[in-house]
Design a protein around this motif. Structure first.
Motif, short mmCIF file in Angstrom:
data_model
loop_
_atom_site.label_atom_id
_atom_site.label_comp_id
_atom_site.label_asym_id
_atom_site.label_seq_id
_atom_site.Cartn_x
_atom_site.Cartn_y
_atom_site.Cartn_z
N VAL A 1 45.05 37.20 41.02
CA VAL A 1 44.06 37.94 40.24
C VAL A 1 44.55 39.37 40.02
CG1 VAL A 1 41.71 38.87 40.23
CG2 VAL A 1 42.12 36.52 41.02
N GLY A 2 45.08 39.97 41.08
CA GLY A 2 45.59 41.34 40.97
C GLY A 2 46.71 41.47 39.95
N ARG A 3 47.59 40.49 39.90
CA ARG A 3 48.66 40.54 38.89
C ARG A 3 48.10 40.51 37.48
NH1 ARG A 3 51.05 37.06 42.66
NH2 ARG A 3 50.53 35.20 41.45
N ALA A 4 47.04 39.71 37.27
CA ALA A 4 46.42 39.65 35.95
C ALA A 4 45.77 40.99 35.59
CB ALA A 4 45.39 38.53 35.90
N LEU A 5 45.09 41.60 36.55
CA LEU A 5 44.43 42.88 36.28
C LEU A 5 45.46 43.94 35.96
CD1 LEU A 5 41.65 42.87 39.03
CD2 LEU A 5 41.51 42.05 36.67
N ALA A 6 46.57 43.96 36.70
CA ALA A 6 47.61 44.96 36.46
C ALA A 6 48.28 44.73 35.10
CB ALA A 6 48.64 44.93 37.59
N ALA A 7 48.56 43.46 34.78
CA ALA A 7 49.27 43.15 33.54
C ALA A 7 48.45 43.51 32.31
CB ALA A 7 49.64 41.67 33.51
N THR A 8 47.12 43.42 32.43
CA THR A 8 46.23 43.70 31.29
C THR A 8 45.71 45.13 31.30
OG1 THR A 8 44.38 42.85 32.59
CG2 THR A 8 45.48 41.29 31.10
N GLY A 9 46.05 45.90 32.33
CA GLY A 9 45.59 47.28 32.40
C GLY A 9 44.16 47.44 32.89
N TYR A 10 43.58 46.36 33.41
CA TYR A 10 42.19 46.43 33.88
C TYR A 10 42.07 46.87 35.34
CZ TYR A 10 39.96 44.62 29.70
OH TYR A 10 39.49 44.47 28.43
N ASN A 11 43.18 47.27 35.94
CA ASN A 11 43.12 47.66 37.35
C ASN A 11 42.94 49.16 37.55
OD1 ASN A 11 45.74 48.19 36.42
ND2 ASN A 11 46.61 48.00 38.48
N THR A 12 42.93 49.94 36.46
CA THR A 12 42.86 51.39 36.62
C THR A 12 42.30 52.02 35.35
OG1 THR A 12 44.13 53.35 37.27
CG2 THR A 12 45.21 51.82 35.77
N GLY A 13 41.83 53.26 35.49
CA GLY A 13 41.44 54.04 34.33
C GLY A 13 40.18 53.56 33.64
N ALA A 14 40.08 53.89 32.36
CA ALA A 14 38.87 53.60 31.60
C ALA A 14 38.59 52.11 31.50
CB ALA A 14 38.96 54.22 30.20
N LYS A 15 39.65 51.29 31.36
CA LYS A 15 39.43 49.84 31.26
C LYS A 15 38.85 49.30 32.57
CE LYS A 15 42.36 47.14 28.93
NZ LYS A 15 43.64 46.53 28.47
N ARG A 16 39.32 49.86 33.69
CA ARG A 16 38.79 49.41 34.98
C ARG A 16 37.28 49.59 35.06
NH1 ARG A 16 36.62 47.21 38.29
NH2 ARG A 16 36.78 47.35 40.55
N GLU A 17 36.79 50.68 34.49
CA GLU A 17 35.35 50.97 34.57
C GLU A 17 34.52 49.99 33.75
OE1 GLU A 17 33.66 53.14 36.47
OE2 GLU A 17 35.52 53.71 37.47
N THR A 18 35.14 49.25 32.85
CA THR A 18 34.40 48.26 32.05
C THR A 18 34.35 46.89 32.72
OG1 THR A 18 36.32 47.43 30.80
CG2 THR A 18 35.21 49.41 29.96
N LEU A 19 35.03 46.74 33.87
CA LEU A 19 35.19 45.42 34.49
C LEU A 19 34.47 45.37 35.84
CD1 LEU A 19 36.74 42.66 34.32
CD2 LEU A 19 38.55 43.76 35.66
N TRP A 20 33.86 44.23 36.12
CA TRP A 20 33.22 43.98 37.42
C TRP A 20 34.08 42.99 38.18
CZ3 TRP A 20 28.34 45.62 39.44
CH2 TRP A 20 27.98 44.99 40.64
N VAL A 21 34.55 43.39 39.36
CA VAL A 21 35.36 42.51 40.20
C VAL A 21 34.64 42.32 41.54
CG1 VAL A 21 37.58 42.14 41.35
CG2 VAL A 21 37.49 43.32 39.13
N THR A 22 34.41 41.08 41.89
CA THR A 22 33.82 40.70 43.17
C THR A 22 34.87 40.03 44.04
OG1 THR A 22 31.59 40.32 42.27
CG2 THR A 22 32.15 39.14 44.29
N THR A 23 34.89 40.36 45.33
CA THR A 23 35.62 39.52 46.28
C THR A 23 34.76 39.34 47.52
OG1 THR A 23 37.78 38.98 47.19
CG2 THR A 23 37.02 41.26 47.49
N LYS A 24 35.21 38.43 48.38
CA LYS A 24 34.39 38.03 49.53
C LYS A 24 35.25 38.02 50.79
CE LYS A 24 32.02 34.97 46.31
NZ LYS A 24 33.10 34.50 45.39
N LEU A 25 34.60 38.32 51.90
CA LEU A 25 35.25 38.34 53.21
C LEU A 25 35.39 36.92 53.74
CD1 LEU A 25 36.10 40.05 55.77
CD2 LEU A 25 33.70 39.88 56.45
N ARG A 26 36.54 36.61 54.31
CA ARG A 26 36.69 35.32 54.99
C ARG A 26 35.73 35.25 56.18
NH1 ARG A 26 41.63 32.69 53.93
NH2 ARG A 26 43.14 34.01 52.84
#
Length: 289
Positions: free
Chosen positions: A64-89
């Motif tokens: 998932v992280g590779r996809a977010l980085a490749a599309t630019g959704y992991n930082t900056g203004a695009k990041r603020e438009t995205l909701w990412v959930t993860t869960k604790l084992r």
């Protein structure tokens, strides 16, 4: 119905008790391997999804992280438009262990923060949610986990969490679909201002054939797919949904729920499909990951 990409603005946001709001439709990534999940998330973002629901236990956070980085959704203004959930084992519940696990998840996701961090299962037979929740509150205070949620918590679990920590989660993600509607849990959550999020919103496809053709007849009347009928029912109930699909066309279809509405009779016909059998695991006895 529309073809191709959906304007993310068409997907409603569900306001949460903590002041944040979550896109009502997200992409679930359960049972997709780490290599395979990267193109799936990329195609979902291209289709217009702005909500990705993951978990450490799915063993694909790095993908998932590779996809977010490749599309630019992991930082900056695009990041603020995205909701990412993860869960604790479940195996990493507890105060110090949850903090360590979160650091690991954040690194794999290549993010500075997640929009929601969740306890995956309550494990009432080995209750560590109280210490875990205290760690979650620390993460929220630090701004690294903006919203705190739980999954599969029954009313007794929610009561216990509140009694021992003095706070409620903003979201409870539960198995919810036409043949397993969990009305008592939903009512309890609504009474306490907890948003309900449905996983397995179509019972992994089983509910497409529920009710002796009920879903198919409604779909034909609206010239949509049976899956869209069930997902539209969830939308009209105000439920957050995270349908999973690895196929771009199906991803687009699952997002395309706003060009039709069920009649009151159709909605009631789906309500009437409620049954006694869950498709997944029992939160009273199950532990995962």
């Amino acid at each position: 119905m529309t073809n191709g990409h959906i304007n993310p603005a068409n997907v409603p946001d569900i306001p949460l008790k903590d002041g944040h709001s979550i896109p009502q439709i997200g992409l679930g990534v359960l049972r997709i391997d780490d290599d395979g999940v990267t193109p799936v998330v990329e195609s979902a973002l291209e289709a217009g999804y702005r909500h990705i629901d993951g978990a450490a236990g799915y063993n694909n956070e790095a993908g998932v992280g590779r996809a977010l980085a490749a599309t630019g959704y992991n930082t900056g203004a695009k990041r603020e438009t995205l909701w990412v959930t993860t869960k604790l084992r479940d195996s990493q519940q507890g105060y110090d262990s949850a903090l360590r696990a979160f650091d690991d998840s954040l690194a794999k996701l290549q993010l500075d923060y997640v929009d929601m961090y969740m306890i995956h299962w309550p494990t009432p037979f080995d209750w560590r949610s109280t210490d875990t929740w205290k760690a979650f509150i620390k993460l929220r205070t630090e701004g690294r986990a903006r919203t705190l949620g739980v999954c599969n918590f029954m009313p007794a679990d929610l009561d216990r969490l509140y009694q021992e920590t003095g706070s409620w989660p903003a979201v409870n993600q539960i198995e919810l679909h036409p043949t397993w509607q969990q009305r008592e849990v939903v009512t309890y959550c609504k009474e306490h201002g907890i948003a309900v999020e449905a996983y397995s919103p179509m019972a992994r496809g089983a509910d497409l054939n529920a009710g002796d053709g009920t879903i198919a007849r409604i779909a034909e009347a609206h010239q949509v797919s049976p899956a869209q009928v069930i997902l539209r029912w969830h939308i009209e109930n105000g439920t957050i949904i995270i349908p999973k699909s690895v196929h771009a066309e199906r991803q687009q279809e699952n997002l395309d729920l706003f060009g039709f509405a069920l009649t009151a009779e159709e909605h009631e016909a789906i309500d009437a499909l409620d049954g006694p059998t869950r498709a997944g695991h029992d939160p009273a006895t199950f532990t995962y990951a």
